[in-house]
Write an enzyme that holds these catalytic residues in place. Sequence first.
Site: not given
Length: 551
Positions: A111, A174, A288, A330, A376-377
């Site tokens: 990532s 990310s 959070f 994300e 990403d992958h």
Amino acid sequence: MQGAWVLLLLGFRLQLSLSVIPVEEENPAFWTQKAADALNVAKKLQPIQTSAKNLIIFLGDGMGVATVTATRILKGQLEGNLGPETPLAMDHFPYMALSKTYSVDRQVPDSASTATAYLCGVKTNYKTIGVSAAARFDQCNTTFGNEVLSVMYRAKKAGKSVGVGDHTRVQHASPAGTYVHTVTSNWYGDADMPALPLQEGCKDIATQLISNMDINVILGGGRKYMFPAGTPDPEYPNDVNETGTRLDGKNLVQEWLSKHQGSQYVWNRQELIQKSLDPSVTYLMGLFEPVDTKFEIQRDPLMDPSLKDMTEAALHVLSRNPKGFYLFVEGGRIDRGHHLGTAYLALTEAVMFDSAIERASLQASEQDTLTIVTADHSHVFSFGGYTLRGTSIFGLAPLNALDGKPYTSILYGNGPGYVGTGERPNVTDAESHDPSYQQQAAVPVKSETTVGKDVAIFARGPQAHLLHGVQEQNYIAHVMAFAGCLEPYTDCGLAPPADENRPTTPVQNSTTTTTTTTTTTTTTTTTRVQNSASSLGPATAPLAWHYWPRR
């Protein structure tokens, strides 16, 4: 929240224990009409040739094509449909491409290196973020002079508001690709760094989050990396494992607040909703959880915001800037579910990720907002076994394996689901639907791995048509920069969007309720029943694209 997911899954498991074939699909005219309708839409498709006022990128971490397809089936079955015919929000995007995900030094990436590609426009090495391939993993002194700039940085420089929303920690690889320069992707806080890189001047990711650039909205997990060691957590004040971890004694949240007028910090869903709706708030940080946010099925809907909540809140704040915005979102827990070898967790996360995309599509105009959805992958995740139409995505294949035992449609190429007893265990339908069930894997590894497959890119809005064919992953960042007329494409030659001066009016905030409801859409069809056993990017960009200005 877990109870609601379990009830839904139990419901469609019972409902779909038999394969169903819609009778109308037996008629060739059905498919001819369906294709004709799609063809008519395609013939009318016109690229939006203006610049983009706003830029949004949704990143499904580990969301390969197989995961997208399985998510589509799960979404449809949760809505009472057969599954694969039900469109995802991203399916409505008119332009698509494939992205080659390899990094400079690895055929199968991670990532960190991929984030540098799609966010900064430059491919790099494994486990490094925001630096060129001249930097070396875990060698701090190779960072300096090899830093690369993100599109988000360039958007901020152009006067836009910028933000990140994430279902993991905001220091994760990310989102960190939007703001950090590091040769080691797990240097989340200073307590995670050895003494030598600190002495050599390298900074932890949390420190860079508030110091490298001016970010308007920061939403996700990662509280513990922002506060001095021993600081009690507001949500878990009696848990010594969730206290702050910073060894330098800094309160990074307070430092961030002191830098900006109109800034607010929140740590629960109710505060997030309230502050995002306050027109005086132009900077909003919401952390959070001490580390990663909870999986969707484990989330407390009264305390913990969903990714859709975060997306909506971010858009409310960012849309107050008449010059536009850049937003990175994300779905990071998709990836974690796959690494655990637990498809239930990965796919329920992906369903929520798609709902966040749908929310953004309602809030942001296609005429002035370029929205990209990608991964990403991918993962060593697959589903097969010739399952009948309507079979639960978590169900069993209709025929047993050669050992006489049933097997799940979903399997992993490697992962913790490998059982090395010499005999493959039996699996029941009830077991396969357990949220904690780890699908069987061919090779034993502690954490299931990524793969080197291409991933999909979905796009809509100004200049979305530039995403076509098969591209290097770093091409995505260049399309976004060009569409926004950002460096190094400030002379893009694009006209402004027709409604650029239109004030942004977000849809009514759907997160103001404190209960979660699920809308179920049921498609009535006549069915027959079958018995079931159960690279066109620039070769060389201007120098300004590649290097971070020294300070």
